[in-house]
Design an enzyme around this catalytic site. Structure first.
Site, PDB file in Angstrom:
ATOM      1  N   ARG A 174       0.834  -1.211   0.000  1.00 51.73           N
ATOM      2  CA  ARG A 174       0.000   0.000   0.000  1.00 51.73           C
ATOM      3  C   ARG A 174       0.864   1.255   0.000  1.00 51.73           C
ATOM      4  NH1 ARG A 174      -0.895  -0.961   6.027  1.00 51.73           N
ATOM      5  NH2 ARG A 174       0.485   0.576   6.965  1.00 51.73           N
ATOM      6  N   TRP A 187       6.490  -1.393   2.105  1.00 52.48           N
ATOM      7  CA  TRP A 187       6.972  -2.773   1.989  1.00 52.48           C
ATOM      8  C   TRP A 187       7.485  -3.203   3.346  1.00 52.48           C
ATOM      9  CZ3 TRP A 187       9.814  -1.086  -2.963  1.00 52.48           C
ATOM     10  CH2 TRP A 187      10.822  -0.173  -2.681  1.00 52.48           C
ATOM     11  N   GLU A 230       7.216 -12.427 -10.353  1.00 49.34           N
ATOM     12  CA  GLU A 230       5.761 -12.616 -10.264  1.00 49.34           C
ATOM     13  C   GLU A 230       5.084 -12.516 -11.626  1.00 49.34           C
ATOM     14  OE1 GLU A 230       7.509 -11.029  -7.935  1.00 49.34           O
ATOM     15  OE2 GLU A 230       6.883 -11.915  -6.033  1.00 49.34           O
ATOM     16  N   ASP A 279      -6.031  -1.730   9.088  1.00 45.50           N
ATOM     17  CA  ASP A 279      -5.367  -2.799   8.347  1.00 45.50           C
ATOM     18  C   ASP A 279      -6.172  -4.099   8.305  1.00 45.50           C
ATOM     19  OD1 ASP A 279      -3.128  -3.900   6.930  1.00 45.50           O
ATOM     20  OD2 ASP A 279      -1.867  -2.513   8.057  1.00 45.50           O
TER      21      ASP A 279
HETATM   22  C1  LIG Z   1      -4.813  -6.000  -0.616  1.00 44.91           C
HETATM   23  C2  LIG Z   1      -3.441  -6.338  -0.154  1.00 44.91           C
HETATM   24  C3  LIG Z   1      -2.654  -5.351   0.441  1.00 44.91           C
HETATM   25  C4  LIG Z   1      -1.372  -5.629   0.879  1.00 44.91           C
HETATM   26  N1  LIG Z   1      -0.638  -4.639   1.456  1.00 44.91           N
HETATM   27  C5  LIG Z   1       0.647  -4.886   1.820  1.00 44.91           C
HETATM   28  C6  LIG Z   1       1.465  -3.843   2.340  1.00 44.91           C
HETATM   29  O1  LIG Z   1       1.042  -2.706   2.493  1.00 44.91           O
HETATM   30  N2  LIG Z   1       2.748  -4.144   2.678  1.00 44.91           N
HETATM   31  C7  LIG Z   1       3.270  -5.395   2.517  1.00 44.91           C
HETATM   32  O2  LIG Z   1       4.441  -5.599   2.812  1.00 44.91           O
HETATM   33  N3  LIG Z   1       2.498  -6.417   2.056  1.00 44.91           N
HETATM   34  C8  LIG Z   1       1.213  -6.179   1.690  1.00 44.91           C
HETATM   35  N4  LIG Z   1       0.443  -7.193   1.183  1.00 44.91           N
HETATM   36  C9  LIG Z   1       1.007  -8.549   1.088  1.00 44.91           C
HETATM   37  C10 LIG Z   1       1.997  -8.658  -0.052  1.00 44.91           C
HETATM   38  O3  LIG Z   1       1.428  -8.209  -1.249  1.00 44.91           O
HETATM   39  C11 LIG Z   1       2.460 -10.096  -0.238  1.00 44.91           C
HETATM   40  O4  LIG Z   1       3.164 -10.470   0.924  1.00 44.91           O
HETATM   41  C12 LIG Z   1       3.350 -10.298  -1.452  1.00 44.91           C
HETATM   42  O5  LIG Z   1       3.816 -11.620  -1.458  1.00 44.91           O
HETATM   43  C13 LIG Z   1       4.524  -9.367  -1.444  1.00 44.91           C
HETATM   44  O6  LIG Z   1       5.348  -9.592  -2.580  1.00 44.91           O
HETATM   45  P1  LIG Z   1       6.845 -10.074  -2.371  1.00 44.91           P
HETATM   46  O7  LIG Z   1       6.757 -11.465  -1.832  1.00 44.91           O
HETATM   47  O8  LIG Z   1       7.424 -10.032  -3.738  1.00 44.91           O
HETATM   48  O9  LIG Z   1       7.481  -9.120  -1.426  1.00 44.91           O
HETATM   49  C14 LIG Z   1      -0.847  -6.929   0.738  1.00 44.91           C
HETATM   50  C15 LIG Z   1      -1.631  -7.918   0.155  1.00 44.91           C
HETATM   51  C16 LIG Z   1      -2.914  -7.640  -0.295  1.00 44.91           C
HETATM   52  C17 LIG Z   1      -3.722  -8.720  -0.932  1.00 44.91           C
HETATM   53 MN   LIG Z   2       8.535 -11.533  -4.780  1.00 44.48          MN
END
Ligand SMILES: Cc1cc2nc3c(=O)[nH]c(=O)nc-3n(C[C@H](O)[C@H](O)[C@H](O)COP(=O)(O)O)c2cc1C
Ligand SMILES: [Mn+2]
Length: 486
Positions: A174, A187, A230, A279
């Site tokens: 977000r 992140w 991804e 959240d």
């Molecule tokens: C609607 C939604 C919002 C999200 N918001 C966040 C966020 O603000 N920060 C975060 O670290 N992960 C958030 N996530 C989870 C990550 O998208 C998820 O862990 C994803 O695997 C991250 O990608 P990465 O593994 O490449 O880091 C969110 C997931 C969803 C479905």
């Molecule tokens: Mn990843």
């Protein structure tokens, strides 16, 4: 044919009676949240707000908010069908005969074709705003809950590259809007985008895609190992590669068919207080330092549609993104822990709080082995509580699970208390990021595990069940009583 972009997806939703257009002017400040919250909980449709107050762009929300829409997005009858496609590739064996070789080659080709493809022009760059022209205020960004200090972009696909080996990462993080051309980047500590940023000297280029075909949008939320792109998963699940174009101000490629793209950079040293934010834990997460994203270009389709999602006390729309991950990743979980039969991450447990897992128990202490395996497995390692049941228990039937967790457990013998990493957002532990782990072994116990002779579970004999089936009409219950066995 895979859905090519958000528009084809909206058209499909509309044809299937899964979309409602809202023509009235509605405020992205809180009002949309309340409407969506009621719609999600009633099992209602995706909503296209055509006149969000203060913006010329429509806002799409609740596109993922039901099992049926999630299946429509993936083009399957059940989410397990997506898992089967993944399992097919993961479980590939050396081919035995010619036919198997041909099938094997087809599977390998489907992987090779998953790689994104670069094209020269993209609809996402119909309109290009740079420098002072950039104004995030043009977009109908939602302020979701009363305690949120600002609007948050909630459904982004954030693209970075690892400066060490150039591999791409896409994550859904977000972004709190700070002003016309800056946001925070949320992140979290365990995430890949953050690792790319930490590995960078100075500044890291970042691109954010908004408004994608549903599979590519989902893939941004998929917990892949760091070195796997991804967009490759998106291409594999779509059966067609994701098309990319070069960014106009960053050395990154962006999804050509996106509605909106934000290009920019994040400095290593620039942090500010992000949050609080209502959240998916059901609580406001406290303000905490996160990096600042500077937008150098805002590119979009002329009549771009802005995608959004609201998280909050479960269940919300994101429940279905989580369920898709639960199903799609089961084959990968089983590839490393094959004794796992099935698992369930209850929506009410916000996914990381609880994992129910059924196993084919083969030796004393097996349930504990599986607990420790889960606590060592990717993002599942953040799981706070694990309940292990025997193979025949339906992990999705919480009443059944509670029955065995009650009946089969001696807390003095069957509870494992450990310590380990916890979810970034978990407010319960004494310290952020680390704390206790609870494992409950609800399998039937063996003598070697310190059990007295284990009693037999009650069940009617097959002969009597069949007899009653045969004679059912005769008893006079009538057809309205659905009472056949099995
Ligand atoms: C609607 C939604 C919002 C999200 N918001 C966040 C966020 O603000 N920060 C975060 O670290 N992960 C958030 N996530 C989870 C990550 O998208 C998820 O862990 C994803 O695997 C991250 O990608 P990465 O593994 O490449 O880091 C969110 C997931 C969803 C479905
Ligand atoms: Mn990843």
């Amino acid at each position: 044919m895979a859905l090519g972009n958000l528009r084809e997806w909206i058209a499909l939703l509309e044809r299937e009676g899964e979309l409602m257009r809202v023509g009235a002017e509605v405020d992205p400040d809180l009002e949309i949240t309340e409407i969506v919250d009621r719609t999600v909980k009633a099992g209602g449709p995706a909503l296209l707000f055509e006149r969000p107050k203060g913006s010329r762009h429509a806002l799409l929300i609740n596109q993922f908010g039901s099992e049926r829409r999630m299946c429509l997005a993936f083009g399957v009858e059940r989410l397990d069908d997506v898992a089967r496609k993944v399992a097919d590739v993961l479980e590939m064996q050396p081919p035995a005969g010619l036919m198997e070789k041909v099938r094997g080659l087809q599977k390998l080709k489907s992987i090779a074709d998953s790689r994104p493809r670069t094209v020269r022009h993209g609809a996402c760059q119909e309109l290009v705003l740079r420098g002072d022209e950039v104004d995030l205020g043009r977009l109908p960004v939602q302020r979701c809950w009363p305690g949120d200090p600002a609007p948050f972009i909630t459904l982004p696909a954030v693209i970075t590259r690892d400066p060490r080996d150039g591999t791409r990462n896409v994550g859904m993080y977000r972004m709190q809007v700070i002003d016309r051309a800056t946001t925070f980047m949320h992140w979290q500590i365990h995430k890949d985008g953050r690792a790319d940023w930490l590995a960078t000297d100075g500044r890291i280029p970042v691109a954010v895609a908004l408004g994608l075909d549903p599979i590519t949008a989902y893939s941004a939320s998929a917990p892949l190992p760091k070195h796997i792109d991804e967009l490759m998963l998106a291409g594999f699940l779509r059966g067609e590669p994701v098309e990319l174009v070069k960014g106009v101000t960053v050395d990154l490629e962006v999804p050509a068919e996106a509605e909106i793209v934000l290009e920019g950079y994040i400095d290593k040293a620039e942090l500010g207080d992000e949050g609080p934010f209502g959240d998916h834990t059901g609580y406001y997460t406290a303000a905490e330092p996160f990096p600042v994203f500077h937008v150098t270009a805002l590119t979009m389709r002329r009549d771009a549609i802005y995608p959004s999602i609201v998280v909050g006390k479960p269940p919300q729309e994101d429940a279905w993104l989580g369920k898709a991950t639960e199903r799609i990743f089961l084959p990968a979980v089983r590839a490393t822990v094959p004794e796992i039969v099935d698992y369930d991450l209850p929506v009410a447990g916000a996914f990381h709080n609880c994992c129910i897992v059924s196993i084919q128990k083969a030796f004393p202490g097996h349930a504990q082995k599986v607990m420790h395996a889960i606590w060592g497995l990717g993002m599942l390692s953040l799981t706070k509580c694990i309940v292990v049941v025997d193979a025949q228990v339906d992990v999705h039937d919480y009443a059944q699970v509670l029955f065995y967790a009650g009946a089969n457990v001696d807390p003095a013998r069957d509870v494992v208390l450990g310590r380990g990493p916890l979810d970034h957002l978990d407010h319960a532990p004494e310290r952020q990021f680390v704390g206790g782990k609870l494992g409950i072994d609800a399998t039937a116990k063996w003598p070697e595990e310190g059990a007295r002779p284990w009693p037999e579970e009650i069940a009617m004999s097959t002969e009597v069940k069949e007899l009653v089936d045969r004679r059912w009409q005769e008893y006079g219950f009538g057809a309205h009583t659905a009472a056949r066995s099995g």
